[in-house]
Design a protein around this motif. Structure first.
Motif, PDB file in Angstrom:
ATOM      1  N   GLY A 177       0.811  -1.226   0.000  1.00 26.81           N
ATOM      2  CA  GLY A 177       0.000   0.000   0.000  1.00 26.81           C
ATOM      3  C   GLY A 177       0.834   1.260   0.000  1.00 26.81           C
ATOM      4  N   SER A 178       1.919   1.259   0.776  1.00 28.03           N
ATOM      5  CA  SER A 178       2.766   2.457   0.805  1.00 28.03           C
ATOM      6  C   SER A 178       3.481   2.655  -0.527  1.00 28.03           C
ATOM      7  N   ILE A 179       3.902   1.570  -1.155  1.00 27.86           N
ATOM      8  CA  ILE A 179       4.535   1.687  -2.477  1.00 27.86           C
ATOM      9  C   ILE A 179       3.535   2.255  -3.488  1.00 27.86           C
ATOM     10  N   PHE A 180       2.329   1.714  -3.500  1.00 28.36           N
ATOM     11  CA  PHE A 180       1.315   2.201  -4.440  1.00 28.36           C
ATOM     12  C   PHE A 180       1.058   3.691  -4.235  1.00 28.36           C
ATOM     13  N   ALA A 181       0.887   4.097  -2.994  1.00 28.41           N
ATOM     14  CA  ALA A 181       0.600   5.507  -2.696  1.00 28.41           C
ATOM     15  C   ALA A 181       1.769   6.399  -3.101  1.00 28.41           C
ATOM     16  N   LEU A 182       2.992   5.963  -2.812  1.00 27.46           N
ATOM     17  CA  LEU A 182       4.163   6.778  -3.155  1.00 27.46           C
ATOM     18  C   LEU A 182       4.334   6.923  -4.667  1.00 27.46           C
ATOM     19  N   VAL A 183       4.081   5.853  -5.397  1.00 29.61           N
ATOM     20  CA  VAL A 183       4.216   5.933  -6.859  1.00 29.61           C
ATOM     21  C   VAL A 183       3.138   6.839  -7.440  1.00 29.61           C
TER      22      VAL A 183
ATOM     23  N   PHE B 266       2.066  11.800  -0.300  1.00 36.88           N
ATOM     24  CA  PHE B 266       2.236  10.677   0.623  1.00 36.88           C
ATOM     25  C   PHE B 266       3.688  10.433   1.007  1.00 36.88           C
ATOM     26  N   LYS B 267       4.497  11.473   0.945  1.00 32.39           N
ATOM     27  CA  LYS B 267       5.922  11.367   1.266  1.00 32.39           C
ATOM     28  C   LYS B 267       6.153  10.748   2.646  1.00 32.39           C
TER      29      LYS B 267
ATOM     30  N   ILE C 180       7.224   3.706   6.062  1.00 28.54           N
ATOM     31  CA  ILE C 180       6.262   2.630   6.320  1.00 28.54           C
ATOM     32  C   ILE C 180       6.600   1.388   5.499  1.00 28.54           C
ATOM     33  N   THR C 181       7.138   1.573   4.308  1.00 22.16           N
ATOM     34  CA  THR C 181       7.439   0.436   3.433  1.00 22.16           C
ATOM     35  C   THR C 181       8.349  -0.582   4.117  1.00 22.16           C
ATOM     36  N   PRO C 182       9.509  -0.187   4.646  1.00 21.82           N
ATOM     37  CA  PRO C 182      10.351  -1.194   5.303  1.00 21.82           C
ATOM     38  C   PRO C 182       9.721  -1.762   6.577  1.00 21.82           C
ATOM     39  N   LEU C 183       8.907  -0.984   7.272  1.00 25.04           N
ATOM     40  CA  LEU C 183       8.223  -1.527   8.449  1.00 25.04           C
ATOM     41  C   LEU C 183       7.253  -2.637   8.049  1.00 25.04           C
ATOM     42  N   GLY C 184       6.580  -2.442   6.934  1.00 28.03           N
ATOM     43  CA  GLY C 184       5.706  -3.493   6.414  1.00 28.03           C
ATOM     44  C   GLY C 184       6.493  -4.738   6.060  1.00 28.03           C
TER      45      GLY C 184
END
Length: 121
Positions: A86-92, A98-99, A104-108
């Motif tokens: 989800g964080s990757i999708f939002a960032l892309v 969504f900076k 959050i990505t590595p925490l996931g």
């Protein structure tokens, strides 16, 4: 904390696998027309792959007699996959807005790993 039901794991796994396939199709076809950079499209594809893989893992987990009722494994894998992809999708799709999701990505990812490791212990 109660363990999730095998039925819930099955539904979440099915949803993740389906959403990952849809995200992969959107990433392959819809992002180019939006002027998204190729490296960002590759990141989006990574997010969709992880969503499919973890969805399939949750489907398998839901069928296991011991781990389908594990209190940590399923929720950690599901939560980690949601946060990671989800964080990757939002960032892309909108990095400026969504900076704050970058960490959050590595925490996931760590949460997913913890879910899998918990089945080894």
């Amino acid at each position: 904390m109660a363990a999730p039901s095998p039925n819930l794991l099955w539904k979440v796994g099915s949803g993740f696998a389906g959403a990952g396939i849809m995200a992969g199709a959107f990433g392959a076809h819809g992002l180019k027309s939006r002027g998204i950079a190729p490296e960002s499209i590759a990141s989006f594809q990574t997010g969709s792959h992880y969503l499919v893989f973890n969805g399939l893992a949750l489907l398998l987990l839901s069928l296991h007699p011991r781990f389908s009722v594990h209190r940590f494994a399923g929720p950690a894998i599901a939560g980690g996959a949601f946060l990671f992809s989800g964080s990757i999708f939002a960032l892309v799709l909108n990095r400026d807005r969504f900076k704050f999701l970058g960490p959050i990505t590595p925490l996931g990812g760590v949460l997913m790993i913890a879910g899998y490791v918990s089945m080894v212990l």
